[in-house]
Design an enzyme around this catalytic site. Sequence first.
Site, PDB file in Angstrom:
ATOM      1  N   CYS A 167       4.517   4.949   0.214  1.00  0.00           N
ATOM      2  CA  CYS A 167       5.073   3.785   0.924  1.00  0.00           C
ATOM      3  C   CYS A 167       6.128   4.225   1.948  1.00  0.00           C
ATOM      4  CB  CYS A 167       5.592   2.782  -0.089  1.00  0.00           C
ATOM      5  SG  CYS A 167       5.620   1.122   0.576  1.00  0.00           S
ATOM      6  N   HIS A 201       1.920   2.126  -4.514  1.00  0.00           N
ATOM      7  CA  HIS A 201       2.864   2.718  -5.469  1.00  0.00           C
ATOM      8  C   HIS A 201       2.195   3.106  -6.808  1.00  0.00           C
ATOM      9  CE1 HIS A 201       6.780   1.668  -3.513  1.00  0.00           C
ATOM     10  NE2 HIS A 201       6.031   0.765  -2.922  1.00  0.00           N
ATOM     11  N   GLU A 232       3.248   5.043  -8.986  1.00  0.00           N
ATOM     12  CA  GLU A 232       4.279   5.210 -10.024  1.00  0.00           C
ATOM     13  C   GLU A 232       4.627   3.899 -10.713  1.00  0.00           C
ATOM     14  OE1 GLU A 232       4.785   4.960  -6.873  1.00  0.00           O
ATOM     15  OE2 GLU A 232       6.645   3.893  -6.498  1.00  0.00           O
TER      16      GLU A 232
END
Length: 201
Positions: free
Chosen positions: A88, A181, A183
């Site tokens: 990002c 994302h 994560e």
Amino acid sequence: MSYWLAGGGKVRVGVLAAQGAFAEHIAALKRLGVDAIPVRVPEELDGIKGLIIPGGESTTISKLMLAYKLSDKIIKLAGKGIPIWGTCAGMILISNEISDANGVKPLGLMDITVRRNAFGRQKESFEAELKIPVLGKKPFPGVFIRAPLIEKVKSGEVLAKLGDRTIVAARQGQFLVTAFHPELTDDMRFHQYFLDIIKGK
Ligand code: GLN
């Protein structure tokens, strides 16, 4: 599974911890058996075998990287072939061209053109199941938060597109970028893929 160096120690991967979603990347890497460390000052870049630049606010992260003298050292590490993954805002910072930069100065590492805040207001944040052939058949849960998009991959390979063909992940050798994302999900395949790049696969 864990990642070990030839000498016996765990592989150390740094996560730039100026601002943004760095804690989640560190947790994901630790789940995969990596010695994951937050990087706030240049000395913490010593000895790492890979670096993640997380999501957050690219204007803020770029200012902090300059203020803490991290930018030059990251560019040097990249020159030595260290793998770097930007998610990002991190993707914006790794690029060498931002079509609507508004003061953000990228590191200029990867030959891509990105556009910030590229999805209109109604789609500021959304999730999409992504087909990512390098990760296998199972779709990957893409979490997009005020995400940028990749306008052009000038060299390297496209790894993922949305249904409307918008490019949202790419790789150029040691460099990896995702507009979304990984994560923030439980799916570890992207982090695993980055570790495979570090291992030279
Ligand atoms: N919109 C942010 C920027 O331009 C990126 C958002 C994110 O990293 N989740 O910096």
